[in-house]
Motif scaffolding. Structure first.
Motif, PDB file in Angstrom:
ATOM      1  N   ARG A  84      42.996  30.465  33.974  1.00  0.00           N
ATOM      2  CA  ARG A  84      42.528  31.499  33.057  1.00  0.00           C
ATOM      3  C   ARG A  84      41.112  31.954  33.386  1.00  0.00           C
ATOM      4  O   ARG A  84      40.793  33.145  33.301  1.00  0.00           O
ATOM      5  CB  ARG A  84      42.581  30.976  31.626  1.00  0.00           C
ATOM      6  N   ARG A  85      40.237  31.046  33.744  1.00  0.00           N
ATOM      7  CA  ARG A  85      38.825  31.377  33.943  1.00  0.00           C
ATOM      8  C   ARG A  85      38.584  32.158  35.233  1.00  0.00           C
ATOM      9  O   ARG A  85      37.540  32.773  35.397  1.00  0.00           O
ATOM     10  CB  ARG A  85      37.993  30.099  33.939  1.00  0.00           C
ATOM     11  N   PHE A  86      39.510  32.138  36.146  1.00  0.00           N
ATOM     12  CA  PHE A  86      39.344  32.811  37.449  1.00  0.00           C
ATOM     13  C   PHE A  86      38.974  34.275  37.223  1.00  0.00           C
ATOM     14  O   PHE A  86      39.556  34.949  36.368  1.00  0.00           O
ATOM     15  CB  PHE A  86      40.651  32.722  38.229  1.00  0.00           C
ATOM     16  N   ASN A  87      38.008  34.769  37.997  1.00  0.00           N
ATOM     17  CA  ASN A  87      37.505  36.123  37.767  1.00  0.00           C
ATOM     18  C   ASN A  87      37.320  36.890  39.074  1.00  0.00           C
ATOM     19  O   ASN A  87      37.671  36.397  40.156  1.00  0.00           O
ATOM     20  CB  ASN A  87      36.196  36.080  36.971  1.00  0.00           C
ATOM     21  N   THR A  88      36.760  38.089  38.952  1.00  0.00           N
ATOM     22  CA  THR A  88      36.608  38.972  40.111  1.00  0.00           C
ATOM     23  C   THR A  88      35.756  38.340  41.193  1.00  0.00           C
ATOM     24  O   THR A  88      36.091  38.392  42.383  1.00  0.00           O
ATOM     25  CB  THR A  88      35.979  40.307  39.673  1.00  0.00           C
ATOM     26  N   SER A  89      34.653  37.737  40.802  1.00  0.00           N
ATOM     27  CA  SER A  89      33.768  37.095  41.770  1.00  0.00           C
ATOM     28  C   SER A  89      34.491  35.986  42.532  1.00  0.00           C
ATOM     29  O   SER A  89      34.374  35.859  43.755  1.00  0.00           O
ATOM     30  CB  SER A  89      32.542  36.521  41.046  1.00  0.00           C
ATOM     31  N   GLY A  90      35.272  35.182  41.804  1.00  0.00           N
ATOM     32  CA  GLY A  90      36.031  34.114  42.458  1.00  0.00           C
ATOM     33  C   GLY A  90      37.044  34.655  43.443  1.00  0.00           C
ATOM     34  O   GLY A  90      37.225  34.108  44.537  1.00  0.00           O
ATOM     35  N   ALA A  91      37.727  35.752  43.068  1.00  0.00           N
ATOM     36  CA  ALA A  91      38.721  36.350  43.953  1.00  0.00           C
ATOM     37  C   ALA A  91      38.074  36.873  45.233  1.00  0.00           C
ATOM     38  O   ALA A  91      38.577  36.646  46.347  1.00  0.00           O
ATOM     39  CB  ALA A  91      39.453  37.479  43.231  1.00  0.00           C
ATOM     40  N   LYS A 133      33.503  38.155  32.489  1.00  0.00           N
ATOM     41  CA  LYS A 133      34.266  37.417  31.486  1.00  0.00           C
ATOM     42  C   LYS A 133      35.564  38.129  31.104  1.00  0.00           C
ATOM     43  O   LYS A 133      36.431  37.550  30.467  1.00  0.00           O
ATOM     44  CB  LYS A 133      33.422  37.234  30.212  1.00  0.00           C
ATOM     45  N   SER A 134      35.695  39.399  31.502  1.00  0.00           N
ATOM     46  CA  SER A 134      36.827  40.204  31.042  1.00  0.00           C
ATOM     47  C   SER A 134      38.153  39.775  31.661  1.00  0.00           C
ATOM     48  O   SER A 134      39.209  40.020  31.093  1.00  0.00           O
ATOM     49  CB  SER A 134      36.577  41.686  31.349  1.00  0.00           C
ATOM     50  N   ALA A 135      38.109  39.107  32.833  1.00  0.00           N
ATOM     51  CA  ALA A 135      39.354  38.738  33.516  1.00  0.00           C
ATOM     52  C   ALA A 135      40.211  37.817  32.669  1.00  0.00           C
ATOM     53  O   ALA A 135      41.440  37.900  32.690  1.00  0.00           O
ATOM     54  CB  ALA A 135      39.037  38.092  34.864  1.00  0.00           C
TER      55      ALA A 135
END
Length: 550
Positions: free
Chosen positions: A454-461, A525-527
């Motif tokens: 759930r916490r995975f976000n744009t920066s992580g991708a 945080k929106s992801a």
């Protein structure tokens, strides 16, 4: 026991003119049939869904055949059997690795990706991420992986046609590579996914039939006794029992064993990140058809990779695979085709000539179909992800989007041709293993994190994709694959500081690690807000048609 054929060195250049005419005729027939299929399919391409996903009109059985056709590439038919023929047990890992890899793709990615995407891998990632950075990263990775895979197919084409026509000059083989590149551009620009899928279906049927026939004839020579086959292969290889044990290809020292482990890791995890396999699940109308296509694909792929063992060890038992042999000169890429001639009756027999011509035509159809699928995948990603969603910000008509995809196919084809010419010295199964390593390093971490964290976000991708991609490519550039050995792409130079030929053992964990680091450092945080919606869509397929629309 059936009398064994004397090990042969088979130079087709010395074959009878009539035999060569038969081979060329079958080649021409294969090309003509595939071009007709492409032209027929092009008349039904009216929308982006038609061009990218074949109108989502294929049944589970049809798509299963096409998935198998995409997966059973020239690297499988020519390269793996060649690795086994030359290196025995170490080549055997390719067959097992490619087969086991499919189970990972099935259990972790296939259906979930189909349900939550629309046309490309990036659609699934961009659903809950920021559009531009994620699509740019995913498209870059897709194009790089596709080009690595394209190299393998086109090198195989050069080896195959060079053998059939008695061509030994690398310059003339380069001409063959250019011809194959031109054909693949025609398939993609005219036929789109619908034409490519039908070519894959025809190719899968031909390849399974041809492989089954050779396997039957090989086993017939050894009274259907695998033990006799393995014994004859070990004896004829000149390496004895060492041929059936690890170490011939990668050695038994620590570096060799790590390289071997790195190869296995890339093979097992790579399939789940291969974009040209993943987008096949967008061509079916619903989840049930996706599951059925997986069932068909697993059955066909499993049977095929078991048969490559018979091809490889049969070539080792019945052909001359020594240092100065035709098999060794082609880095093993011609082993299956030469084996077909031997089990058909030998170089001077009509049966041998017919079987050689048939198998060569099937292998050529395999190459044409797979390069078309790869080129379509990378062209679709460039047009749909980069052009439409990043450059034009969605303000594009479907007609213009398809036009851009066609121009992209021409550009990607040109790049693949340019890189394939200096790569002719490499075994094509090995080249595909590099593509698997890049796919597992760059694509798989982002896909899995997006589906299950759930916490995975744009920066992580972005960190995960670029980190895995760059590390894998850089390690390959500075490895013995490119320089430092007589078999490297560049001879006369040595800038190889990375000791392994397979980068996966470093680049794959790094891709996952960077995904975690990027996620915790990122402020997006929106992801997480759309994670529940993505999960429902991935499990049910509800709303998949609009996954790429924003």
């Amino acid at each position: 026991m059936t009398q064994l054929t004397t090990p042969l060195l088979v130079p087709l250049a010395d074959a009878e003119p009539g035999n060569q005419a038969l081979t060329i005729s079958l080649f021409t027939a294969v090309v003509a049939v595939t071009l007709y299929i492409t032209w027929w399919a092009s008349r039904q391409n009216k929308t982006t869904a038609d061009y990218y996903a074949g109108g989502r009109s294929f049944s589970g059985a049809q798509n299963g055949l096409a998935v198998a056709g995409d997966y059973m590439s020239a690297a499988s038919f020519l390269g793996i059997s060649g690795q086994i023929a030359l290196y025995g047990y170490d080549g055997f890992l390719y067959s097992i690795g490619f087969l086991v890899a499919w189970l990972v793709a099935l259990l972790l990615v296939a259906e979930l990706l189909r349900n939550s995407g629309r046309f490309t891998m990036a659609d699934q990632l961009a659903f809950r991420m920021k559009q531009r950075p994620v699509r740019t990263a995913a498209a870059s990775s897709t194009i790089v992986v596709s080009i690595f895979y394209l190299l393998a197919q086109m090198v195989g084409a050069g080896s195959l046609v060079g053998l059939l026509l008695g061509v030994k000059s690398e310059g003339l083989k380069a001409g063959v590579i250019i011809l194959v590149g031109a054909l693949m551009i025609i398939y993609v620009t005219i036929g789109g996914m619908r034409g490519t899928t039908w070519v894959q279906i025809v190719k899968a049927v031909l390849l399974m039939t041809g492989t089954l026939l050779i396997t039957f004839l090989v086993l017939l020579k050894f009274d259907f006794n695998p033990s006799k086959l393995l014994g004859a292969a070990a004896a004829n290889s000149g390496k004895g029992e060492a041929f059936l044990q690890p170490g011939l290809l990668y050695g038994k020292d620590l570096v060799g064993q790590i390289d071997f482990l790195s190869l296995g890791l890339a093979l097992v995890l790579g399939t789940a990140g291969l974009p040209h396999i993943l987008i096949r699940f967008y061509t079916v109308p619903d989840s049930r058809s996706a599951r059925r296509s997986v069932q068909w694909a697993i059955g066909l792929i499993g049977a095929f990779y078991l048969m490559t063992l018979a091809l490889g060890f049969g070539a080792a038992a019945l052909l001359n695979t020594g240092k100065d042999s035709a098999v060794a000169a082609s880095k093993g890429n011609t082993a299956s085709v030469l084996l077909a001639e031997v089990v058909g009756g030998g170089a001077d027999s009509l049966g041998g000539a017919i079987l050689l011509a048939l198998i060569a035509a099937v292998a050529f159809a395999t190459i044409l179909a797979v390069v078309a699928g790869l080129t379509l995948t990378s062209a679709s990603s460039f047009a749909h992800d980069l052009y439409v969603n990043v450059i034009a910000k969605g303000k594009v008509t479907e007609k213009n989007e398809i036009r851009v995809a066609r121009f992209a196919a021409i550009g990607i084809g040109a790049v693949a041709i340019g890189l394939a010419i200096p790569a002719q010295k490499l075994n094509i199964a090995f080249l595909v293993a590099l593509a698997f390593a890049v796919a597992a390093s760059a694509n798989l971490p982002a896909l899995l994190f997006n589906l299950f964290w759930r916490r995975f976000n744009t920066s992580g991708a972005v960190w995960s994709i670029y980190g895995g991609l760059i590390s894998a490519v850089v390690l390959v550039i500075f490895s013995p694959v490119v320089s430092g050995k007589s078999t490297s792409m560049i001879t006369g130079a040595d800038f190889a500081w990375f000791p392994l030929s397979n980068p996966g053992i470093v680049s794959i964990p790094l891709g996952f690690l960077l995904g975690v680091v990027g996620t915790f450092l990122g402020k997006d945080k929106s992801a997480s807000n759309r994670y529940n919606e993505l999960s429902v869509r991935a499990l049910t397929g509800a709303g998949a048609e609009s996954a790429g629309k924003h």
